[in-house]
Design a protein around this motif. Structure first.
Motif, PDB file in Angstrom:
ATOM      1  N   ARG A  57       7.829   2.896  -6.610  1.00 51.79           N
ATOM      2  CA  ARG A  57       9.214   2.509  -6.906  1.00 51.79           C
ATOM      3  C   ARG A  57       9.819   1.832  -5.675  1.00 51.79           C
ATOM      4  O   ARG A  57      10.918   2.168  -5.243  1.00 51.79           O
ATOM      5  CB  ARG A  57      10.052   3.719  -7.295  1.00 51.79           C
ATOM      6  N   GLY A  58       9.069   0.895  -5.151  1.00 46.15           N
ATOM      7  CA  GLY A  58       9.554   0.182  -3.981  1.00 46.15           C
ATOM      8  C   GLY A  58       8.432  -0.561  -3.294  1.00 46.15           C
ATOM      9  O   GLY A  58       7.315  -0.643  -3.801  1.00 46.15           O
ATOM     10  N   GLN A  59       8.755  -1.097  -2.133  1.00 40.19           N
ATOM     11  CA  GLN A  59       7.791  -1.899  -1.390  1.00 40.19           C
ATOM     12  C   GLN A  59       7.995  -1.683   0.102  1.00 40.19           C
ATOM     13  O   GLN A  59       9.123  -1.554   0.582  1.00 40.19           O
ATOM     14  CB  GLN A  59       8.000  -3.373  -1.719  1.00 40.19           C
ATOM     15  N   ALA A  60       6.892  -1.652   0.839  1.00 40.94           N
ATOM     16  CA  ALA A  60       6.907  -1.585   2.296  1.00 40.94           C
ATOM     17  C   ALA A  60       6.289  -2.869   2.831  1.00 40.94           C
ATOM     18  O   ALA A  60       5.203  -3.254   2.404  1.00 40.94           O
ATOM     19  CB  ALA A  60       6.115  -0.376   2.783  1.00 40.94           C
ATOM     20  N   ARG A  61       6.993  -3.536   3.724  1.00 39.53           N
ATOM     21  CA  ARG A  61       6.485  -4.739   4.391  1.00 39.53           C
ATOM     22  C   ARG A  61       6.373  -4.401   5.875  1.00 39.53           C
ATOM     23  O   ARG A  61       7.369  -4.453   6.595  1.00 39.53           O
ATOM     24  CB  ARG A  61       7.431  -5.916   4.187  1.00 39.53           C
ATOM     25  N   ILE A  62       5.180  -4.036   6.321  1.00 42.76           N
ATOM     26  CA  ILE A  62       4.993  -3.638   7.711  1.00 42.76           C
ATOM     27  C   ILE A  62       4.845  -4.890   8.567  1.00 42.76           C
ATOM     28  O   ILE A  62       3.913  -5.674   8.394  1.00 42.76           O
ATOM     29  CB  ILE A  62       3.774  -2.699   7.858  1.00 42.76           C
ATOM     30  N   LEU A  63       5.785  -5.049   9.478  1.00 42.65           N
ATOM     31  CA  LEU A  63       5.819  -6.223  10.348  1.00 42.65           C
ATOM     32  C   LEU A  63       5.124  -5.958  11.683  1.00 42.65           C
ATOM     33  O   LEU A  63       4.409  -6.814  12.199  1.00 42.65           O
ATOM     34  CB  LEU A  63       7.270  -6.639  10.587  1.00 42.65           C
ATOM     35  N   VAL A  64       5.364  -4.794  12.240  1.00 44.19           N
ATOM     36  CA  VAL A  64       4.754  -4.419  13.525  1.00 44.19           C
ATOM     37  C   VAL A  64       4.059  -3.086  13.320  1.00 44.19           C
ATOM     38  O   VAL A  64       4.664  -2.146  12.817  1.00 44.19           O
ATOM     39  CB  VAL A  64       5.811  -4.297  14.642  1.00 44.19           C
ATOM     40  N   ASP A  65       2.793  -3.023  13.683  1.00 41.65           N
ATOM     41  CA  ASP A  65       2.049  -1.772  13.607  1.00 41.65           C
ATOM     42  C   ASP A  65       1.564  -1.404  15.006  1.00 41.65           C
ATOM     43  O   ASP A  65       1.879  -2.089  15.989  1.00 41.65           O
ATOM     44  CB  ASP A  65       0.891  -1.887  12.616  1.00 41.65           C
ATOM     45  N   GLY A  66       0.826  -0.322  15.080  1.00 46.68           N
ATOM     46  CA  GLY A  66       0.334   0.127  16.367  1.00 46.68           C
ATOM     47  C   GLY A  66      -0.552  -0.881  17.063  1.00 46.68           C
ATOM     48  O   GLY A  66      -0.546  -0.997  18.290  1.00 46.68           O
ATOM     49  N   GLU A  67      -1.304  -1.646  16.274  1.00 44.03           N
ATOM     50  CA  GLU A  67      -2.173  -2.674  16.852  1.00 44.03           C
ATOM     51  C   GLU A  67      -1.349  -3.749  17.547  1.00 44.03           C
ATOM     52  O   GLU A  67      -1.668  -4.190  18.651  1.00 44.03           O
ATOM     53  CB  GLU A  67      -3.025  -3.282  15.741  1.00 44.03           C
ATOM     54  N   ARG A  68      -0.265  -4.183  16.892  1.00 44.93           N
ATOM     55  CA  ARG A  68       0.575  -5.236  17.458  1.00 44.93           C
ATOM     56  C   ARG A  68       1.451  -4.740  18.610  1.00 44.93           C
ATOM     57  O   ARG A  68       1.874  -5.534  19.441  1.00 44.93           O
ATOM     58  CB  ARG A  68       1.457  -5.850  16.368  1.00 44.93           C
ATOM     59  N   SER A  69       1.749  -3.436  18.638  1.00 38.96           N
ATOM     60  CA  SER A  69       2.648  -2.919  19.678  1.00 38.96           C
ATOM     61  C   SER A  69       1.932  -2.121  20.755  1.00 38.96           C
ATOM     62  O   SER A  69       2.576  -1.498  21.587  1.00 38.96           O
ATOM     63  CB  SER A  69       3.721  -2.024  19.036  1.00 38.96           C
ATOM     64  N   GLY A  70       0.623  -2.125  20.724  1.00 38.73           N
ATOM     65  CA  GLY A  70      -0.121  -1.336  21.702  1.00 38.73           C
ATOM     66  C   GLY A  70       0.088   0.158  21.508  1.00 38.73           C
ATOM     67  O   GLY A  70      -0.008   0.925  22.460  1.00 38.73           O
ATOM     68  N   GLY A 124       9.079  -1.806   9.832  1.00 37.02           N
ATOM     69  CA  GLY A 124       8.873  -2.336   8.494  1.00 37.02           C
ATOM     70  C   GLY A 124      10.183  -2.624   7.800  1.00 37.02           C
ATOM     71  O   GLY A 124      11.228  -2.068   8.150  1.00 37.02           O
ATOM     72  N   GLN A 125      10.114  -3.514   6.819  1.00 37.00           N
ATOM     73  CA  GLN A 125      11.242  -3.791   5.935  1.00 37.00           C
ATOM     74  C   GLN A 125      10.895  -3.147   4.599  1.00 37.00           C
ATOM     75  O   GLN A 125       9.806  -3.377   4.055  1.00 37.00           O
ATOM     76  CB  GLN A 125      11.454  -5.287   5.761  1.00 37.00           C
ATOM     77  N   PHE A 126      11.807  -2.348   4.070  1.00 36.02           N
ATOM     78  CA  PHE A 126      11.530  -1.549   2.886  1.00 36.02           C
ATOM     79  C   PHE A 126      12.527  -1.843   1.774  1.00 36.02           C
ATOM     80  O   PHE A 126      13.691  -2.144   2.032  1.00 36.02           O
ATOM     81  CB  PHE A 126      11.613  -0.048   3.226  1.00 36.02           C
ATOM     82  N   ARG A 127      12.038  -1.698   0.545  1.00 38.31           N
ATOM     83  CA  ARG A 127      12.894  -1.717  -0.630  1.00 38.31           C
ATOM     84  C   ARG A 127      12.578  -0.454  -1.412  1.00 38.31           C
ATOM     85  O   ARG A 127      11.426  -0.193  -1.752  1.00 38.31           O
ATOM     86  CB  ARG A 127      12.605  -2.934  -1.512  1.00 38.31           C
ATOM     87  N   GLU A 128      13.614   0.350  -1.657  1.00 33.37           N
ATOM     88  CA  GLU A 128      13.461   1.531  -2.496  1.00 33.37           C
ATOM     89  C   GLU A 128      14.229   1.288  -3.775  1.00 33.37           C
ATOM     90  O   GLU A 128      15.436   1.056  -3.750  1.00 33.37           O
ATOM     91  CB  GLU A 128      13.957   2.781  -1.785  1.00 33.37           C
ATOM     92  N   ASP A 129      13.528   1.324  -4.892  1.00 27.44           N
ATOM     93  CA  ASP A 129      14.153   1.127  -6.189  1.00 27.44           C
ATOM     94  C   ASP A 129      14.837   2.415  -6.644  1.00 27.44           C
ATOM     95  O   ASP A 129      14.514   3.503  -6.144  1.00 27.44           O
ATOM     96  CB  ASP A 129      13.093   0.692  -7.205  1.00 27.44           C
ATOM     97  N   PRO A 130      15.769   2.311  -7.597  1.00 26.56           N
ATOM     98  CA  PRO A 130      16.416   3.521  -8.119  1.00 26.56           C
ATOM     99  C   PRO A 130      15.374   4.545  -8.575  1.00 26.56           C
ATOM    100  O   PRO A 130      14.373   4.200  -9.201  1.00 26.56           O
ATOM    101  CB  PRO A 130      17.236   2.994  -9.300  1.00 26.56           C
ATOM    102  N   GLY A 131      15.590   5.789  -8.211  1.00 26.13           N
ATOM    103  CA  GLY A 131      14.668   6.863  -8.560  1.00 26.13           C
ATOM    104  C   GLY A 131      13.628   7.170  -7.504  1.00 26.13           C
ATOM    105  O   GLY A 131      12.929   8.174  -7.579  1.00 26.13           O
ATOM    106  N   PHE A 132      13.511   6.316  -6.475  1.00 25.25           N
ATOM    107  CA  PHE A 132      12.533   6.563  -5.412  1.00 25.25           C
ATOM    108  C   PHE A 132      12.970   7.784  -4.601  1.00 25.25           C
ATOM    109  O   PHE A 132      14.144   7.953  -4.298  1.00 25.25           O
ATOM    110  CB  PHE A 132      12.436   5.347  -4.481  1.00 25.25           C
ATOM    111  N   ALA A 133      12.034   8.610  -4.228  1.00 28.21           N
ATOM    112  CA  ALA A 133      12.333   9.747  -3.354  1.00 28.21           C
ATOM    113  C   ALA A 133      11.062  10.184  -2.639  1.00 28.21           C
ATOM    114  O   ALA A 133       9.976  10.142  -3.209  1.00 28.21           O
ATOM    115  CB  ALA A 133      12.902  10.909  -4.149  1.00 28.21           C
ATOM    116  N   THR A 134      11.208  10.571  -1.402  1.00 28.65           N
ATOM    117  CA  THR A 134      10.102  11.175  -0.670  1.00 28.65           C
ATOM    118  C   THR A 134      10.273  12.687  -0.739  1.00 28.65           C
ATOM    119  O   THR A 134      11.345  13.195  -1.072  1.00 28.65           O
ATOM    120  CB  THR A 134      10.085  10.752   0.814  1.00 28.65           C
ATOM    121  N   SER A 135       9.249  13.398  -0.390  1.00 31.45           N
ATOM    122  CA  SER A 135       9.370  14.843  -0.255  1.00 31.45           C
ATOM    123  C   SER A 135      10.008  15.155   1.102  1.00 31.45           C
ATOM    124  O   SER A 135      10.047  14.301   2.003  1.00 31.45           O
ATOM    125  CB  SER A 135       7.995  15.499  -0.361  1.00 31.45           C
ATOM    126  N   LEU A 136      10.494  16.355   1.240  1.00 27.29           N
ATOM    127  CA  LEU A 136      10.996  16.814   2.529  1.00 27.29           C
ATOM    128  C   LEU A 136       9.800  16.905   3.470  1.00 27.29           C
ATOM    129  O   LEU A 136       8.772  17.497   3.126  1.00 27.29           O
ATOM    130  CB  LEU A 136      11.671  18.177   2.373  1.00 27.29           C
TER     131      LEU A 136
END
Length: 126
Positions: free
Chosen positions: A15-28, A34-46
């Motif tokens: 229910r969304g998208q993650a666009r990872i721009l910088v990762d550990g490889e790029r930042s040493g 990342g730029q994220f989109r969470e659609d209605p109803g998206f939820a992570t666990s605690l």
């Protein structure tokens, strides 16, 4: 460092998208972004991150963050920082997508998104 949109690693979150721009490889290994989109109803666990601090900056919509034992609605332009070891969750309880920048330091948590992508590609969004 310059990262162009086509260089982002794009992952489905169900229910969304993650666009990872910088990762550990790029930042040493120092940080990820990342730029994220969470659609209605998206939820992570605690959850919590034992060693990484996490930051969120809301670009549009309302991102709900469970922090300090309560839900906090973060509107466009709001910044939040979650120190390592702090239980938290993210959700979109609204009717419109929520867009935000998410980052963490040190890097490492961004490796979760390809795994989530694999799982989300096998499940229906409902």
């Amino acid at each position: 460092m310059i990262i162009r949109p086509e260089q982002a690693r794009v992952y489905n979150q169900g229910r969304g998208q993650a666009r990872i721009l910088v990762d550990g490889e790029r930042s040493g290994g120092a940080w990820w972004l990342g730029q994220f989109r969470e659609d209605p109803g998206f939820a992570t666990s605690l959850h919590l991150h034992h060693q990484a601090d996490e930051q969120f900056f809301v670009l549009d919509g309302v991102l709900s963050v469970y922090l300090d034992g309560k839900w906090n609605d973060l509107e466009t332009g709001t910044f939040a920082m979650v120190p390592h070891g702090t239980p938290h969750a993210l959700a979109n309880a609204g009717k419109q997508p929520a867009g935000f920048l998410g980052s963490g330091n040190p890097a490492g948590f961004e490796r979760f998104f390809p795994e989530l992508h694999q799982l989300a590609s096998r499940l229906s969004p409902s």
